[in-house]
Design a protein around this motif. Structure first.
Motif, PDB file in Angstrom:
ATOM      1  N   TYR A  21       0.858  -1.198   0.000  1.00  0.00           N
ATOM      2  CA  TYR A  21       0.000   0.000   0.000  1.00  0.00           C
ATOM      3  C   TYR A  21       0.884   1.235   0.000  1.00  0.00           C
ATOM      4  O   TYR A  21       1.780   1.365   0.839  1.00  0.00           O
ATOM      5  CB  TYR A  21      -0.937  -0.017   1.213  1.00  0.00           C
ATOM      6  N   GLU A  22       0.645   2.120  -0.942  1.00  0.00           N
ATOM      7  CA  GLU A  22       1.488   3.306  -1.138  1.00  0.00           C
ATOM      8  C   GLU A  22       0.595   4.543  -1.210  1.00  0.00           C
ATOM      9  O   GLU A  22      -0.370   4.557  -1.962  1.00  0.00           O
ATOM     10  CB  GLU A  22       2.304   3.121  -2.427  1.00  0.00           C
ATOM     11  N   ARG A  23       0.966   5.565  -0.437  1.00  0.00           N
ATOM     12  CA  ARG A  23       0.092   6.737  -0.373  1.00  0.00           C
ATOM     13  C   ARG A  23       0.176   7.623  -1.619  1.00  0.00           C
ATOM     14  O   ARG A  23      -0.771   8.341  -1.942  1.00  0.00           O
ATOM     15  CB  ARG A  23       0.386   7.575   0.880  1.00  0.00           C
ATOM     16  N   SER A  31      12.100   9.133  -0.547  1.00  0.00           N
ATOM     17  CA  SER A  31      13.574   9.094  -0.464  1.00  0.00           C
ATOM     18  C   SER A  31      14.228   8.256  -1.553  1.00  0.00           C
ATOM     19  O   SER A  31      15.350   8.536  -1.972  1.00  0.00           O
ATOM     20  CB  SER A  31      14.001   8.567   0.901  1.00  0.00           C
ATOM     21  N   SER A  32      13.556   7.204  -2.023  1.00  0.00           N
ATOM     22  CA  SER A  32      14.206   6.325  -2.999  1.00  0.00           C
ATOM     23  C   SER A  32      14.188   6.888  -4.419  1.00  0.00           C
ATOM     24  O   SER A  32      14.845   6.328  -5.309  1.00  0.00           O
ATOM     25  CB  SER A  32      13.555   4.929  -2.969  1.00  0.00           C
ATOM     26  N   ASP A  33      13.460   7.968  -4.664  1.00  0.00           N
ATOM     27  CA  ASP A  33      13.490   8.610  -5.980  1.00  0.00           C
ATOM     28  C   ASP A  33      14.926   9.078  -6.259  1.00  0.00           C
ATOM     29  O   ASP A  33      15.574   9.643  -5.380  1.00  0.00           O
ATOM     30  CB  ASP A  33      12.544   9.815  -5.971  1.00  0.00           C
ATOM     31  N   ARG A 190      -3.359   5.683   1.704  1.00  0.00           N
ATOM     32  CA  ARG A 190      -2.584   6.163   2.858  1.00  0.00           C
ATOM     33  C   ARG A 190      -2.969   5.358   4.092  1.00  0.00           C
ATOM     34  O   ARG A 190      -4.139   5.336   4.487  1.00  0.00           O
ATOM     35  CB  ARG A 190      -2.856   7.662   3.092  1.00  0.00           C
ATOM     36  N   VAL A 191      -1.989   4.678   4.662  1.00  0.00           N
ATOM     37  CA  VAL A 191      -2.257   3.901   5.882  1.00  0.00           C
ATOM     38  C   VAL A 191      -2.450   4.889   7.031  1.00  0.00           C
ATOM     39  O   VAL A 191      -1.621   5.786   7.238  1.00  0.00           O
ATOM     40  CB  VAL A 191      -1.092   2.926   6.192  1.00  0.00           C
ATOM     41  N   THR A 192      -3.543   4.727   7.759  1.00  0.00           N
ATOM     42  CA  THR A 192      -3.829   5.664   8.846  1.00  0.00           C
ATOM     43  C   THR A 192      -3.795   4.997  10.220  1.00  0.00           C
ATOM     44  O   THR A 192      -3.697   5.669  11.239  1.00  0.00           O
ATOM     45  CB  THR A 192      -5.215   6.316   8.648  1.00  0.00           C
ATOM     46  N   ALA A 418      19.625   3.187   1.511  1.00  0.00           N
ATOM     47  CA  ALA A 418      19.187   2.241   0.487  1.00  0.00           C
ATOM     48  C   ALA A 418      20.292   1.269   0.083  1.00  0.00           C
ATOM     49  O   ALA A 418      20.017   0.126  -0.282  1.00  0.00           O
ATOM     50  CB  ALA A 418      18.686   3.023  -0.723  1.00  0.00           C
ATOM     51  N   SER A 419      21.544   1.693   0.155  1.00  0.00           N
ATOM     52  CA  SER A 419      22.666   0.814  -0.213  1.00  0.00           C
ATOM     53  C   SER A 419      22.679  -0.445   0.643  1.00  0.00           C
ATOM     54  O   SER A 419      23.174  -1.486   0.216  1.00  0.00           O
ATOM     55  CB  SER A 419      24.003   1.526   0.029  1.00  0.00           C
ATOM     56  N   THR A 420      22.206  -0.306   1.860  1.00  0.00           N
ATOM     57  CA  THR A 420      22.284  -1.429   2.786  1.00  0.00           C
ATOM     58  C   THR A 420      20.895  -2.038   3.038  1.00  0.00           C
ATOM     59  O   THR A 420      20.665  -2.688   4.054  1.00  0.00           O
ATOM     60  CB  THR A 420      22.939  -0.986   4.114  1.00  0.00           C
TER      61      THR A 420
HETATM   62  C1  LIG Z   1      19.169  13.787   0.730  1.00  0.00           C
HETATM   63  C2  LIG Z   1      19.320  12.298   0.816  1.00  0.00           C
HETATM   64  C3  LIG Z   1      20.456  11.690   0.297  1.00  0.00           C
HETATM   65  C4  LIG Z   1      20.602  10.305   0.397  1.00  0.00           C
HETATM   66  N1  LIG Z   1      21.679   9.724  -0.207  1.00  0.00           N
HETATM   67  C5  LIG Z   1      21.802   8.382  -0.197  1.00  0.00           C
HETATM   68  C6  LIG Z   1      22.859   7.763  -0.884  1.00  0.00           C
HETATM   69  O1  LIG Z   1      23.662   8.437  -1.525  1.00  0.00           O
HETATM   70  N2  LIG Z   1      22.960   6.421  -0.816  1.00  0.00           N
HETATM   71  C7  LIG Z   1      22.071   5.655  -0.124  1.00  0.00           C
HETATM   72  O2  LIG Z   1      22.219   4.442  -0.091  1.00  0.00           O
HETATM   73  N3  LIG Z   1      21.038   6.218   0.542  1.00  0.00           N
HETATM   74  C8  LIG Z   1      20.882   7.559   0.511  1.00  0.00           C
HETATM   75  N4  LIG Z   1      19.825   8.144   1.155  1.00  0.00           N
HETATM   76  C9  LIG Z   1      18.938   7.304   1.972  1.00  0.00           C
HETATM   77  C10 LIG Z   1      17.944   6.533   1.091  1.00  0.00           C
HETATM   78  O3  LIG Z   1      17.352   7.411   0.172  1.00  0.00           O
HETATM   79  C11 LIG Z   1      16.909   5.908   1.998  1.00  0.00           C
HETATM   80  O4  LIG Z   1      17.542   5.118   2.979  1.00  0.00           O
HETATM   81  C12 LIG Z   1      15.961   4.962   1.247  1.00  0.00           C
HETATM   82  O5  LIG Z   1      15.545   5.535   0.051  1.00  0.00           O
HETATM   83  C13 LIG Z   1      14.797   4.682   2.176  1.00  0.00           C
HETATM   84  O6  LIG Z   1      13.917   3.780   1.559  1.00  0.00           O
HETATM   85  P1  LIG Z   1      12.529   3.473   2.235  1.00  0.00           P
HETATM   86  O7  LIG Z   1      11.877   2.448   1.415  1.00  0.00           O
HETATM   87  O8  LIG Z   1      12.747   3.203   3.678  1.00  0.00           O
HETATM   88  O9  LIG Z   1      11.749   4.871   2.201  1.00  0.00           O
HETATM   89  P2  LIG Z   1      11.097   5.676   0.993  1.00  0.00           P
HETATM   90  O10 LIG Z   1      11.817   5.501  -0.283  1.00  0.00           O
HETATM   91  O11 LIG Z   1      10.907   7.063   1.491  1.00  0.00           O
HETATM   92  O12 LIG Z   1       9.712   4.956   0.825  1.00  0.00           O
HETATM   93  C14 LIG Z   1       8.692   5.052   1.791  1.00  0.00           C
HETATM   94  C15 LIG Z   1       7.387   4.955   1.049  1.00  0.00           C
HETATM   95  O13 LIG Z   1       6.335   4.875   1.990  1.00  0.00           O
HETATM   96  C16 LIG Z   1       5.271   5.697   1.550  1.00  0.00           C
HETATM   97  N5  LIG Z   1       4.462   6.073   2.710  1.00  0.00           N
HETATM   98  C17 LIG Z   1       4.799   6.885   3.736  1.00  0.00           C
HETATM   99  N6  LIG Z   1       3.792   6.978   4.624  1.00  0.00           N
HETATM  100  C18 LIG Z   1       2.797   6.189   4.149  1.00  0.00           C
HETATM  101  C19 LIG Z   1       1.498   5.856   4.613  1.00  0.00           C
HETATM  102  N7  LIG Z   1       1.012   6.372   5.759  1.00  0.00           N
HETATM  103  N8  LIG Z   1       0.736   5.027   3.878  1.00  0.00           N
HETATM  104  C20 LIG Z   1       1.209   4.491   2.709  1.00  0.00           C
HETATM  105  N9  LIG Z   1       2.430   4.771   2.219  1.00  0.00           N
HETATM  106  C21 LIG Z   1       3.222   5.605   2.936  1.00  0.00           C
HETATM  107  C22 LIG Z   1       5.972   6.879   0.900  1.00  0.00           C
HETATM  108  O14 LIG Z   1       5.130   7.599   0.029  1.00  0.00           O
HETATM  109  C23 LIG Z   1       7.121   6.179   0.183  1.00  0.00           C
HETATM  110  O15 LIG Z   1       6.791   5.766  -1.116  1.00  0.00           O
HETATM  111  C24 LIG Z   1      19.622   9.520   1.043  1.00  0.00           C
HETATM  112  C25 LIG Z   1      18.466  10.134   1.545  1.00  0.00           C
HETATM  113  C26 LIG Z   1      18.303  11.505   1.420  1.00  0.00           C
HETATM  114  C27 LIG Z   1      17.044  12.115   1.897  1.00  0.00           C
END
Ligand SMILES: Cc1cc2nc3c(=O)[nH]c(=O)nc-3n(C[C@H](O)[C@H](O)[C@H](O)COP(=O)(O)OP(=O)(O)OC[C@H]3O[C@@H](n4cnc5c(N)ncnc54)[C@H](O)[C@@H]3O)c2cc1C
Length: 477
Positions: A21-23, A31-33, A190-192, A418-420
């Protein structure tokens, strides 16, 4: 993170039903964009915050080795997925980009030399080079030298096995693969709220559809709260005891970006410098080659800032919404204890475009303001918690928070990120499915040959793993 966990589980338990589920209207838009993060394949090859200088002047490489080891786990899993046809041609998500550290000033040069000596010959850092010669450094990264004072002491290290990773492309491909294999993906949901029934043991997940705020409810045996910056709030709503006392300190980021082909042609590296005093470790300035959709650009930053949002597309009330009686002390205590960080962030918010640009000119002295534009990156929510002595701290890492019964887990924190993702999700499996781990081990070992062991203690295995994954991912060994 969710895409990685889903992919691991779909290989280990193909009959399990997975629902995502993605909001937002698409996955990987937070962050992963690729434009919301720097895309560095963090292996501690160039990031100086992983190799601090001890009070006695020696260099502590323990954290660098740990991060590199974790990245090798990700590399192995991605290699497996490429070989299975579950990830595309590697250049669509990972590209070889040399990693460099670059410093100026006598003290920094002395530090970098000691760091090089501490890492030289380590099985996970083969091919690390060091130079104080401007001509050599210019041949590695031509933008760093022109316009620089000749009497300024400078030094650099370079390692060709560095990478640039498009975590957005990686996430989308993994999610597509999951959906093709029967997982359901619901966007704009959106998960609430999350509630576990004491009778059935099932979690009820409450959501709102973006269109008309239509309420939706589903049930699940296991929930992974992979909501990035939104995870703290959702874990709090789940009511699990383990999240008590945690808070989140949001740090926003901006980068300067140029797509000018002439400039892009003259720089092919990720060049990390030293952080300014008071700066958080992940705000180390770096001048990066970024490869997104086969197109190279340059990125400089990040410029840290403060916003009360926990997600880039979040609300200004996010931080206040996370305040609870049980974490009030953590918020106040950590804020007071990190006044230098707060001061640094305020100064970054108030900085002028000219001053901001000067930071780039410290790396590339001939850079012109008109060639670069400012872009807004993602939010990083740093963990605030009580340490072992009960003192409130800000922790610059990631942490899996899991319910005691293993039916729910979520990820807090940002770096190395994200690398890890793969080792972090292996940790989720170990914490939430301890009874199944033994049965899964043969398959986990097939996917990640170093699973359960360490490469840094075994030079032969390290060499084998590095060579094999470099070949599979078409990056430098
Ligand atoms: C400025 C910056 C630089 C970075 N540089 C690096 C780098 O060089 N190398 C590296 O490895 N990492 C880097 N990172 C870290 C990396 O981007 C994150 O660790 C990783 O993308 C996190 O992935 P995620 O899936 O946890 O979160 P996200 O990619 O943020 O995904 C979370 C998802 O959950 C969704 N969501 C949130 N709340 C809800 C809800 N209530 N209901 C439904 N959906 C919801 C969001 O819309 C999103 O799609 C960087 C981050 C930032 C901000």
């Amino acid at each position: 993170m969710s895409a990685t966990l889903g992919t691991l589980l779909s290989r280990l338990e193909p009959t399990w039903k997975i629902a995502i589920y993605e909001r937002l209207g698409d996955v990987a838009r937070e962050s992963s964009d690729p434009w919301n993060n720097a895309g560095t394949g963090h292996a501690a090859l160039c990031e100086l915050n992983y190799t601090p200088e001890r009070p006695d002047g020696t260099i502590d490489i323990a954290n660098a080795v740990k991060v590199n080891e974790q990245f090798q786990v990700s590399r192995q899993f991605w290699s497996y997925l490429v070989s299975e046809g579950l990830l595309p041609e590697p250049s669509r998500f990972i590209n070889p980009v040399p990693h460099m550290s670059f410093v100026w000033g006598a003290d920094n040069v002395a530090y970098l030399k000691k760091r090089f000596e501490a890492l030289e010959g380590h099985p996970l850092f083969p091919g690390l080079e060091y130079s104080e010669d401007a001509e050599v450094i210019r041949s590695w990264a031509p933008l760093l030298i022109p316009g620089r004072r000749k009497d300024q002491p400078i030094a650099a290290t370079r390692i060709l096995s560095g990478t640039d990773v498009d975590f957005g492309a990686l996430t989308r491909t993994l999610i597509d693969g999951l959906v093709e294999n029967g997982a359901t993906l619901k966007l704009n949901h959106r998960v609430t709220g999350l509630k576990r029934s004491t009778k059935t043991g099932l979690w009820t997940i409450r959501m709102k559809h973006d269109v008309g705020s239509t309420p939706v409810e589903v049930q699940a045996r296991f929930v992974f709260v992979g909501a990035g910056g939104g995870a703290l709030n959702l874990l709090q709503r789940s009511g699990i005891r383990e999240i008590r006392g945690y808070g989140g300190f949001p740090i926003s980021g901006q980068f300067l970006r140029t797509d000018d082909p002439e400039l892009v042609k003259r720089h092919s590296a990720k060049v990390y410098g030293k952080a300014s005093v008071g700066a958080p470790p992940m705000s180390v300035p770096h001048l990066d080659t970024r490869v997104v959709d086969g197109q190279a650009s340059l990125l400089f930053g990040p410029y840290a800032g403060f916003s009360t949002k926990y997600l880039k597309h979040g609300s200004l009330f996010d931080l206040f919404g996370a305040l609870r009686w049980h974490n009030l002390f953590t918020f106040i205590g950590a804020g007071f204890k990190n006044l230098s960080l707060v001061t640094y962030l305020i100064s970054e918010v108030l900085t002028t475009p000219k001053r901001r640009f000067r930071a780039l000119q410290q790396f590339a002295p001939t850079a012109k303001q008109e060639d670069w534009r400012l872009i807004t990156a993602g939010q990083r929510v740093q963990i605030m918690k009580k340490d072992a002595n009960g003192k409130a701290v800000i922790q610059f890492g990631t942490e899996v928070v899991a319910g005691a019964d293993g039916t729910i887990a979520g990820l807090l924190g940002a770096s190395p990120g994200a690398s890890t993702a793969v080792p972090i999700m292996l940790d989720v499996l170990a914490r939430c499915f301890p009874d199944r781990l033994e049965g899964w081990t043969p398959q986990l070992t097939e996917m990640i040959p170093s699973y359960g062991g360490t490469l840094s203690q075994d030079a032969k295995s390290a060499k084998k793993a590095l060579t094999r994954t470099a070949k599979a991912l078409r990056i430098q060994a």
